[in-house]
Design a protein around this motif. Structure first.
Motif, mmCIF file in Angstrom:
data_model
loop_
_atom_site.group_PDB
_atom_site.id
_atom_site.type_symbol
_atom_site.label_atom_id
_atom_site.label_comp_id
_atom_site.label_asym_id
_atom_site.label_seq_id
_atom_site.Cartn_x
_atom_site.Cartn_y
_atom_site.Cartn_z
ATOM 1 N N ALA A 126 0.830 -1.211 0.000
ATOM 2 C CA ALA A 126 0.000 0.000 0.000
ATOM 3 C C ALA A 126 0.865 1.262 0.000
ATOM 4 O O ALA A 126 0.664 2.166 -0.818
ATOM 5 C CB ALA A 126 -0.927 0.001 1.213
ATOM 6 N N PRO A 209 -4.077 0.841 6.018
ATOM 7 C CA PRO A 209 -5.075 1.903 5.862
ATOM 8 C C PRO A 209 -6.486 1.366 5.632
ATOM 9 O O PRO A 209 -6.665 0.294 5.062
ATOM 10 C CB PRO A 209 -4.567 2.660 4.621
ATOM 11 C CG PRO A 209 -3.633 1.740 3.928
ATOM 12 C CD PRO A 209 -3.071 0.823 4.951
ATOM 13 N N GLN A 210 -7.446 2.137 6.105
ATOM 14 C CA GLN A 210 -8.854 1.782 5.931
ATOM 15 C C GLN A 210 -9.459 2.649 4.832
ATOM 16 O O GLN A 210 -8.992 3.765 4.589
ATOM 17 C CB GLN A 210 -9.625 2.026 7.231
ATOM 18 C CG GLN A 210 -9.087 1.254 8.429
ATOM 19 C CD GLN A 210 -9.185 -0.254 8.252
ATOM 20 O OE1 GLN A 210 -10.255 -0.772 7.977
ATOM 21 N NE2 GLN A 210 -8.057 -0.940 8.372
ATOM 22 N N VAL A 211 -10.498 2.110 4.193
ATOM 23 C CA VAL A 211 -11.181 2.872 3.145
ATOM 24 C C VAL A 211 -11.703 4.186 3.730
ATOM 25 O O VAL A 211 -12.316 4.200 4.797
ATOM 26 C CB VAL A 211 -12.361 2.057 2.554
ATOM 27 C CG1 VAL A 211 -13.138 2.895 1.538
ATOM 28 C CG2 VAL A 211 -11.851 0.785 1.901
ATOM 29 N N GLU A 213 -9.900 6.625 4.858
ATOM 30 C CA GLU A 213 -8.913 7.266 5.741
ATOM 31 C C GLU A 213 -7.978 8.139 4.901
ATOM 32 O O GLU A 213 -7.555 7.731 3.817
ATOM 33 C CB GLU A 213 -8.118 6.151 6.439
ATOM 34 C CG GLU A 213 -7.175 6.605 7.504
ATOM 35 C CD GLU A 213 -6.373 5.421 8.066
ATOM 36 O OE1 GLU A 213 -6.869 4.282 8.070
ATOM 37 O OE2 GLU A 213 -5.227 5.666 8.466
ATOM 38 N N THR A 214 -7.679 9.320 5.413
ATOM 39 C CA THR A 214 -6.783 10.214 4.676
ATOM 40 C C THR A 214 -5.385 9.631 4.634
ATOM 41 O O THR A 214 -4.899 9.104 5.624
ATOM 42 C CB THR A 214 -6.734 11.602 5.352
ATOM 43 O OG1 THR A 214 -8.068 12.062 5.499
ATOM 44 C CG2 THR A 214 -5.942 12.597 4.526
ATOM 45 N N LYS A 215 -4.745 9.739 3.475
ATOM 46 C CA LYS A 215 -3.389 9.200 3.345
ATOM 47 C C LYS A 215 -2.407 10.013 4.177
ATOM 48 O O LYS A 215 -2.562 11.224 4.319
ATOM 49 C CB LYS A 215 -2.970 9.206 1.875
ATOM 50 C CG LYS A 215 -3.680 8.132 1.079
ATOM 51 C CD LYS A 215 -3.360 8.216 -0.388
ATOM 52 C CE LYS A 215 -4.161 7.158 -1.144
ATOM 53 N NZ LYS A 215 -4.266 7.414 -2.547
#
Lengths: 394, 192
Positions: A126, A209-211, A213-215
């Motif tokens: 990711a 990371p979760q869908v 969620e800000t990078k």
């Protein structure tokens, strides 16, 4: 050269290139580099076979310190380095490791079993494919995996499969001719324990990371449960490298899991790389009593970030109470601030800020010795900013 | 209303004088009245007019409009200035938040202007704009720029600008792709 001699610049010039002569075939050498960007151990087990543990970037040359040193002593890393071990994936231990692996074509890559899980590889996939910041530990691992993949697919004949480290696993067995005798040697991983691996994997899973969620830059996994502690056995003697493993106060994890392990290889070490910059968080008195010979040669790298300086004065006292032969690759201090245009300096000052460079040129604690009468007779040499530990706060 | 002051009027000598003696002249192209911005769009900043070297060329003497008791040439004024503020950067960093403290951020800075070791600093939260404060958290990436702001009117000011990067959110496709790639890597790495 006398034992424990500090090499000043004048010493260095008077002995010419002597300090940059490689060790003899039957001479064991260990160098600890730090605190550039990270810390690294370079070990010569004999017969021109070398092992690199973690990486340390010299901020001046921007190249990994162990590689620079090998070149200085006329050793070709592409042939001589046989194993590269990543003890954990924190930025300050793996930065430059991909470069090391690329150059050391004959080396096997070893990392903690926690870094082989699907969760960790998902994290690497990711973030590694979308670098949001230079030089993160994740990007470094992504480069390593890509390199391994290329070697596996394209250069199949030269491919050396990687290996993972877990408590009490033998990573390499060998026999080296030391003088007139053939001495068996072995490298063991003493950690992470099964419980530590599970905890680390759960921690890594939380970083995926979760869908929606800000990078952002991937944060570090703290505390560090999955670091690889290493034991190098040479005949009846051994070397203990403490990595960054911390004490958790629980029998199943951290240092206590190593001490209480029934399958840990026997023997006490004459050299100890003190874990976690000498911090009390990595202290367990049983290490000194059960895993080390009396008065072991001990070395650490200092750490300075924000208002945290390691080792503290108390840490130094504690360590020096256990051994008279403790050394540090430098002093924990912020290096001199960078010089900038006057207007920039003025603006920073008006904002009430103070910028502190994080890393300075690494010092080097080097020990060399021959295996005689069941033990290694170490000679300590301090290069660069390295000092005896008791002088740190004097 | 923007006005043309006597500096401009001097170029109209011989064409006609405002009988009132008022230095203010409203001289415009009738078409500009259709301009949604209105008649104001025909006027330029007084300071800009005073700097114009070729204003004479802008006077169309063939087309005139009667503004009462005298005739005046139509002045086709140049388009409104598009000049904007420019920033001359002296120093630029990329940074990320290590830790959020009570009233400050512990940050790591990577020098983008000159090579060298990374740096750390504690930046007071009050230095961060209100717009960006919602983006503050460990791992958040920002850019810090120190330089000069050259405003359109020629003023130069030393400034510091900290802007947090507005990265898009992770999408389901990206995370699914990462999971597929992880499975592929597990197969291909070739663990012993």
């Amino acid at each position: 050269m006398r034992p424990n001699e500090k090499l000043s610049d004048s010493n260095k010039s008077s002995v010419g290139n002597r300090i940059y002569l490689p060790p003899e075939q039957d001479e064991i050498e260990l160098s600890l580099f730090g605190p550039g960007y990270g810390e690294s151990v370079l070990l010569h087990i004999g017969a021109n076979q070398w092992i690199i543990v973690d990486s340390c970037i010299d901020p001046t040359s921007e190249s990994p310190a162990p590689l620079s040193y090998l070149r200085k002593i006329n050793i070709d890393p592409s042939v001589a380095v046989k194993q590269i071990i990543a003890t954990h994936w924190h930025d300050d231990h793996v930065r430059g490791l991909a470069v090391i692996l690329k150059e050391c074509k004959s080396a096997e890559f070893v990392c903690s079993v926690a870094q082989t899980s699907k969760e960790f590889l998902t994290l690497v996939s990711a973030y590694g494919t979308r670098p949001m910041m230079e030089s993160t530990g994740i990007n470094e691992f992504y480069e390593i995996i890509k390199l391994q993949q290329t070697r596996n697919v394209i250069q199949k004949s030269q491919f050396i499969p990687p290996k993972f480290a877990i408590a009490d696993r033998c990573l390499w067995q060998y026999e080296i001719n030391y003088g007139e005798q053939n001495i068996p040697g072995a490298i063991y991983a003493l950690s992470p324990s099964d419980a530590s691996v599970l905890i680390a994997q759960m921690g890594i899973a939380k970083l995926i990371p979760q869908v929606g969620e800000t990078k952002r830059r991937v944060p570090s996994l703290l505390p560090n449960h999955a670091a690889v502690v290493l034991l190098f056995k040479i005949g009846e003697d051994s070397i203990l490298l403490g990595s960054d493993l911390e004490e958790t106060g629980q029998a199943e994890t951290g240092w206590m899991a190593i001490i209480s392990s029934g399958t840990r290889p026997e023997g006490k070490a004459s050299f100890f790389k003190i874990p976690h910059h000498g911090s009390v968080t990595a202290e367990n008195p049983h290490i000194w009593s059960l895993m080390l010979k009396p008065q072991p040669i001990s070395a650490l790298t200092p750490f300075a970030a924000g208002k945290v300086f390691l080792p503290t004065n108390d840490d130094v006292d504690r360590i020096c109470n256990n051994t008279d032969q403790a050394f540090s690759t430098g002093v924990p201090k912020h290096p001199k601030a960078k010089s900038r245009p006057k207007m920039v300096e003025k603006q920073i000052k008006e904002m009430g800020l103070k910028l502190r460079p994080v890393y300075c040129s690494p010092g080097q604690v080097r020990v060399r010795g021959r295996y005689i009468n069941d033990r290694i007779n170490w000679i300590v040499q301090l290069l660069g900013d390295a000092i005896p530990l008791r002088e740190m706060y004097n | 209303m923007l006005i043309l002051k006597p500096k401009l009027a001097q170029y109209e000598e011989g064409i006609g004088q405002d009988p009132t003696g008022d230095p203010i002249k409203l001289i415009t192209d009738p078409e500009s009245l259709l301009d949604p911005k209105g008649i104001l769009s025909c006027f330029r900043n007084v300071e800009e007019e005073s700097r114009s070297e070729n204003i004479e060329e802008n006077i169309d003497r063939k087309r005139t409009i009667n503004l009462g008791e005298f005739s005046s040439p139509v002045i086709r004024l140049p388009a409104i200035s598009r000049r904007s503020n420019n920033m001359a950067s002296l120093q630029k960093w990329q940074g990320y938040v290590i830790k959020v403290l009570n009233e400050a951020l512990l940050v790591r800075l990577i020098d983008l202007t000159h090579k060298g070791p990374d740096e750390e600093a504690e930046i007071p939260i009050e230095e961060i704009s209100q717009d960006d404060r919602g983006l503050i958290r460990p791992g958040a990436i920002f850019y810090w720029n120190i330089g000069y702001l050259d405003s359109y009117n020629g003023q130069r000011t030393r400034i510091s600008v900290i802007r947090f990067q507005r990265l898009p959110a992770w999408s389901k496709e990206e995370i699914d792709a990462a999971e597929r790639e992880a499975e592929r890597l597990q197969q291909i790495i070739g663990w012993k």
